[in-house]
Design a protein around this motif. Structure first.
Motif, PDB file in Angstrom:
ATOM      1  N   ALA A  79       0.838  -1.190   0.000  1.00 54.44           N
ATOM      2  CA  ALA A  79       0.000   0.000   0.000  1.00 54.44           C
ATOM      3  C   ALA A  79       0.881   1.251   0.000  1.00 54.44           C
ATOM      4  O   ALA A  79       2.014   1.233   0.489  1.00 54.44           O
ATOM      5  CB  ALA A  79      -0.924   0.006   1.209  1.00 54.44           C
ATOM      6  N   ILE A  80       0.344   2.342  -0.563  1.00 53.95           N
ATOM      7  CA  ILE A  80       1.051   3.625  -0.599  1.00 53.95           C
ATOM      8  C   ILE A  80       0.143   4.666   0.054  1.00 53.95           C
ATOM      9  O   ILE A  80      -1.024   4.802  -0.312  1.00 53.95           O
ATOM     10  CB  ILE A  80       1.377   4.037  -2.048  1.00 53.95           C
ATOM     11  CG1 ILE A  80       2.253   2.976  -2.720  1.00 53.95           C
ATOM     12  CG2 ILE A  80       2.059   5.405  -2.081  1.00 53.95           C
ATOM     13  CD1 ILE A  80       2.484   3.228  -4.200  1.00 53.95           C
ATOM     14  N   VAL A  81       0.703   5.411   1.005  1.00 54.98           N
ATOM     15  CA  VAL A  81      -0.088   6.383   1.760  1.00 54.98           C
ATOM     16  C   VAL A  81       0.604   7.744   1.717  1.00 54.98           C
ATOM     17  O   VAL A  81       1.806   7.848   1.970  1.00 54.98           O
ATOM     18  CB  VAL A  81      -0.266   5.938   3.223  1.00 54.98           C
ATOM     19  CG1 VAL A  81      -1.079   6.970   3.998  1.00 54.98           C
ATOM     20  CG2 VAL A  81      -0.943   4.574   3.287  1.00 54.98           C
ATOM     21  N   GLY A  82      -0.167   8.780   1.384  1.00 57.67           N
ATOM     22  CA  GLY A  82       0.370  10.140   1.369  1.00 57.67           C
ATOM     23  C   GLY A  82       1.085  10.512   0.090  1.00 57.67           C
ATOM     24  O   GLY A  82       1.864  11.476   0.079  1.00 57.67           O
ATOM     25  N   GLU A  83       0.816   9.816  -1.007  1.00 58.40           N
ATOM     26  CA  GLU A  83       1.488  10.067  -2.282  1.00 58.40           C
ATOM     27  C   GLU A  83       1.224  11.498  -2.777  1.00 58.40           C
ATOM     28  O   GLU A  83       0.077  11.902  -2.951  1.00 58.40           O
ATOM     29  CB  GLU A  83       0.977   9.068  -3.327  1.00 58.40           C
ATOM     30  CG  GLU A  83       1.512   9.286  -4.719  1.00 58.40           C
ATOM     31  CD  GLU A  83       2.889   8.667  -4.903  1.00 58.40           C
ATOM     32  OE1 GLU A  83       3.441   8.840  -5.997  1.00 58.40           O
ATOM     33  OE2 GLU A  83       3.383   8.001  -3.975  1.00 58.40           O
ATOM     34  N   PRO A  84       2.258  12.306  -3.029  1.00 58.06           N
ATOM     35  CA  PRO A  84       2.029  13.649  -3.576  1.00 58.06           C
ATOM     36  C   PRO A  84       1.530  13.605  -5.020  1.00 58.06           C
ATOM     37  O   PRO A  84       1.953  12.759  -5.808  1.00 58.06           O
ATOM     38  CB  PRO A  84       3.425  14.301  -3.511  1.00 58.06           C
ATOM     39  CG  PRO A  84       4.199  13.481  -2.535  1.00 58.06           C
ATOM     40  CD  PRO A  84       3.670  12.085  -2.677  1.00 58.06           C
ATOM     41  N   GLU A  85       0.620  14.506  -5.331  1.00 56.92           N
ATOM     42  CA  GLU A  85       0.103  14.606  -6.698  1.00 56.92           C
ATOM     43  C   GLU A  85       1.153  15.243  -7.598  1.00 56.92           C
ATOM     44  O   GLU A  85       1.774  16.245  -7.255  1.00 56.92           O
ATOM     45  CB  GLU A  85      -1.163  15.452  -6.712  1.00 56.92           C
ATOM     46  CG  GLU A  85      -1.958  15.387  -7.984  1.00 56.92           C
ATOM     47  CD  GLU A  85      -2.835  14.153  -8.067  1.00 56.92           C
ATOM     48  OE1 GLU A  85      -2.738  13.440  -9.074  1.00 56.92           O
ATOM     49  OE2 GLU A  85      -3.612  13.917  -7.132  1.00 56.92           O
ATOM     50  N   TYR A  86       1.361  14.652  -8.789  1.00 62.42           N
ATOM     51  CA  TYR A  86       2.359  15.184  -9.713  1.00 62.42           C
ATOM     52  C   TYR A  86       1.845  15.068 -11.148  1.00 62.42           C
ATOM     53  O   TYR A  86       1.266  14.045 -11.535  1.00 62.42           O
ATOM     54  CB  TYR A  86       3.680  14.417  -9.596  1.00 62.42           C
ATOM     55  CG  TYR A  86       4.762  14.935 -10.516  1.00 62.42           C
ATOM     56  CD1 TYR A  86       5.439  16.117 -10.219  1.00 62.42           C
ATOM     57  CD2 TYR A  86       5.091  14.259 -11.678  1.00 62.42           C
ATOM     58  CE1 TYR A  86       6.413  16.614 -11.050  1.00 62.42           C
ATOM     59  CE2 TYR A  86       6.068  14.748 -12.534  1.00 62.42           C
ATOM     60  CZ  TYR A  86       6.731  15.921 -12.214  1.00 62.42           C
ATOM     61  OH  TYR A  86       7.696  16.410 -13.048  1.00 62.42           O
ATOM     62  N   GLY A  87       2.062  16.119 -11.955  1.00 61.48           N
ATOM     63  CA  GLY A  87       1.668  16.098 -13.359  1.00 61.48           C
ATOM     64  C   GLY A  87       0.329  16.783 -13.595  1.00 61.48           C
ATOM     65  O   GLY A  87      -0.301  17.327 -12.689  1.00 61.48           O
ATOM     66  N   TYR A  88      -0.150  16.743 -14.843  1.00 56.34           N
ATOM     67  CA  TYR A  88      -1.379  17.440 -15.219  1.00 56.34           C
ATOM     68  C   TYR A  88      -2.618  16.661 -14.800  1.00 56.34           C
ATOM     69  O   TYR A  88      -2.708  15.445 -14.993  1.00 56.34           O
ATOM     70  CB  TYR A  88      -1.439  17.649 -16.734  1.00 56.34           C
ATOM     71  CG  TYR A  88      -2.744  18.273 -17.174  1.00 56.34           C
ATOM     72  CD1 TYR A  88      -2.915  19.652 -17.133  1.00 56.34           C
ATOM     73  CD2 TYR A  88      -3.816  17.479 -17.584  1.00 56.34           C
ATOM     74  CE1 TYR A  88      -4.121  20.227 -17.516  1.00 56.34           C
ATOM     75  CE2 TYR A  88      -5.017  18.051 -17.965  1.00 56.34           C
ATOM     76  CZ  TYR A  88      -5.166  19.418 -17.922  1.00 56.34           C
ATOM     77  OH  TYR A  88      -6.363  19.976 -18.285  1.00 56.34           O
ATOM     78  N   ALA A  89      -3.570  17.380 -14.255  1.00 63.29           N
ATOM     79  CA  ALA A  89      -4.880  16.805 -13.951  1.00 63.29           C
ATOM     80  C   ALA A  89      -5.821  17.941 -13.581  1.00 63.29           C
ATOM     81  O   ALA A  89      -5.452  18.858 -12.842  1.00 63.29           O
ATOM     82  CB  ALA A  89      -4.794  15.807 -12.810  1.00 63.29           C
ATOM     83  N   MET A  90      -7.038  17.891 -14.120  1.00 65.12           N
ATOM     84  CA  MET A  90      -8.094  18.819 -13.700  1.00 65.12           C
ATOM     85  C   MET A  90      -7.687  20.282 -13.846  1.00 65.12           C
ATOM     86  O   MET A  90      -7.713  21.056 -12.905  1.00 65.12           O
ATOM     87  CB  MET A  90      -8.465  18.537 -12.240  1.00 65.12           C
ATOM     88  CG  MET A  90      -9.094  17.188 -12.029  1.00 65.12           C
ATOM     89  SD  MET A  90     -10.848  17.206 -12.266  1.00 65.12           S
ATOM     90  CE  MET A  90     -11.365  18.312 -10.973  1.00 65.12           C
ATOM     91  N   ALA A 111      -4.084  -4.502   0.888  1.00 59.65           N
ATOM     92  CA  ALA A 111      -2.904  -4.588   0.030  1.00 59.65           C
ATOM     93  C   ALA A 111      -3.121  -3.873  -1.295  1.00 59.65           C
ATOM     94  O   ALA A 111      -4.166  -4.011  -1.931  1.00 59.65           O
ATOM     95  CB  ALA A 111      -2.545  -6.055  -0.222  1.00 59.65           C
ATOM     96  N   GLY A 112      -2.121  -3.112  -1.697  1.00 54.73           N
ATOM     97  CA  GLY A 112      -2.134  -2.474  -2.997  1.00 54.73           C
ATOM     98  C   GLY A 112      -2.915  -1.185  -3.092  1.00 54.73           C
ATOM     99  O   GLY A 112      -2.916  -0.544  -4.141  1.00 54.73           O
ATOM    100  N   ALA A 113      -3.582  -0.760  -2.027  1.00 57.43           N
ATOM    101  CA  ALA A 113      -4.339   0.494  -2.071  1.00 57.43           C
ATOM    102  C   ALA A 113      -3.376   1.680  -2.164  1.00 57.43           C
ATOM    103  O   ALA A 113      -2.248   1.630  -1.669  1.00 57.43           O
ATOM    104  CB  ALA A 113      -5.223   0.626  -0.840  1.00 57.43           C
ATOM    105  N   VAL A 114      -3.850   2.774  -2.791  1.00 60.84           N
ATOM    106  CA  VAL A 114      -3.067   4.004  -2.905  1.00 60.84           C
ATOM    107  C   VAL A 114      -3.904   5.153  -2.364  1.00 60.84           C
ATOM    108  O   VAL A 114      -5.020   5.396  -2.845  1.00 60.84           O
ATOM    109  CB  VAL A 114      -2.652   4.282  -4.359  1.00 60.84           C
ATOM    110  CG1 VAL A 114      -1.860   5.593  -4.443  1.00 60.84           C
ATOM    111  CG2 VAL A 114      -1.844   3.131  -4.930  1.00 60.84           C
ATOM    112  N   VAL A 115      -3.371   5.849  -1.368  1.00 58.53           N
ATOM    113  CA  VAL A 115      -4.048   6.983  -0.738  1.00 58.53           C
ATOM    114  C   VAL A 115      -3.177   8.212  -0.960  1.00 58.53           C
ATOM    115  O   VAL A 115      -2.051   8.281  -0.465  1.00 58.53           O
ATOM    116  CB  VAL A 115      -4.264   6.739   0.764  1.00 58.53           C
ATOM    117  CG1 VAL A 115      -4.964   7.934   1.405  1.00 58.53           C
ATOM    118  CG2 VAL A 115      -5.062   5.454   1.000  1.00 58.53           C
TER     119      VAL A 115
END
Length: 262
Positions: A79-90, A111-115
């Motif tokens: 799992a990944i927690v607290g991932e910073p947003e990067y790149g173009y979106a919205m 398992a495998g969730a991304v927050v």
């Protein structure tokens, strides 16, 4: 030995982080030796990581700076927690800045969730396998989000909500308490189908799910619709207009065929 990354290319031990005040571990934490802590975001800003008592981190979990985890929470393998947003979106280019990511007590992140950074998860909620919660998603207490679900940026999910596997919640969707979302439900927030057009402003108008409504598997809800309190949407329906409280609707387009019996 547990390791953490403080820059994109240098690693230090968890002991070093504790000593520097960038990692706080509550009593009885169980952390797999392969877990990774990343206190620095992509701009180099350091944020402390705080784990409450008896928190469990599985194999190859990644926890980013600014994450705060309550007591008795279990974060599963990879799992990944607290991932910073990067790149173009919205209509925006994100630069990889971190944020505070708050996970309550008694939470299970499978398992495998991304927050993503800025998300908030209430007490006793479960996040399913490979489920994705994007930037600033909020989830209330006692909710269950099943496997392979995507909640896009700014989605707000209330208390006691059940979302079945494989559904997609478009950006800024609002889901009130006690709502049930079936499997494979799709939501739309763009009436004009405009994406990355520099000459037009993209106006987002996501659906709203009011208290206790139920959405059958495979339903599609178009931009701007509201599903009223306790209403029932049949499986496979295409909802193009507001659904009144306590109404039973189904079909494509969905039409009312009765009332919910209390």
């Amino acid at each position: 030995m547990m390791h953490t990354t403080t820059t994109m290319d240098s690693a230090v031990t968890a002991v070093d982080l504790v000593q520097s005040g960038l990692l706080e571990l509550g009593d009885g934490c169980r952390i797999h030796p392969t877990a990774v802590f990343v206190p620095a975001d992509m701009l180099g800003t350091l944020r402390p990581i705080v784990l409450g008592a008896r928190v469990v981190l599985g194999a190859f979990t990644v926890v980013h700076g600014g994450t705060r985890v309550g007591d008795d929470t279990h974060i599963g393998h990879r799992a990944i927690v607290g991932e910073p947003e990067y790149g173009y979106a919205m209509r925006q280019v994100y630069q990889g800045a971190g944020d505070t990511t708050a996970i309550g007590s008694g939470v299970v992140v499978r398992a495998g969730a991304v927050v993503y950074a800025g998300a908030r998860i209430g007490n006793d909620t479960t996040i399913g396998h490979n489920t994705l919660l994007r930037t600033n998603v909020t989830v209330g207490s006692g909710s269950q989000l099943a496997a392979n679900l995507t909640a896009e940026r700014g989605t707000r999910i209330g208390d006691g909500v059940r979302c079945s596997p494989g559904s997609h919640l478009t950006a800024d969707t609002v889901i009130a308490d006690r709502v049930f979302i079936g499997a494979g439900v799709r939501t739309v927030n763009d009436k004009q189908l405009i994406w990355r057009d520099p000459d037009q402003e993209q106006i987002l108008d996501p659906p709203v799910f009011e208290y206790g409504c139920k959405i059958g598997s495979g339903a599609v809800l178009l931009a701007g619709v509201t599903v009223g309190v306790r209403a029932l949407v049949g499986a496979g329906s295409v909802v193009t207009r507001d659904v009144p409280a306590d109404a039973v609707v189904y079909g494509s387009p969905a039409r009312q065929h009765g009332q919910v019996t209390r």
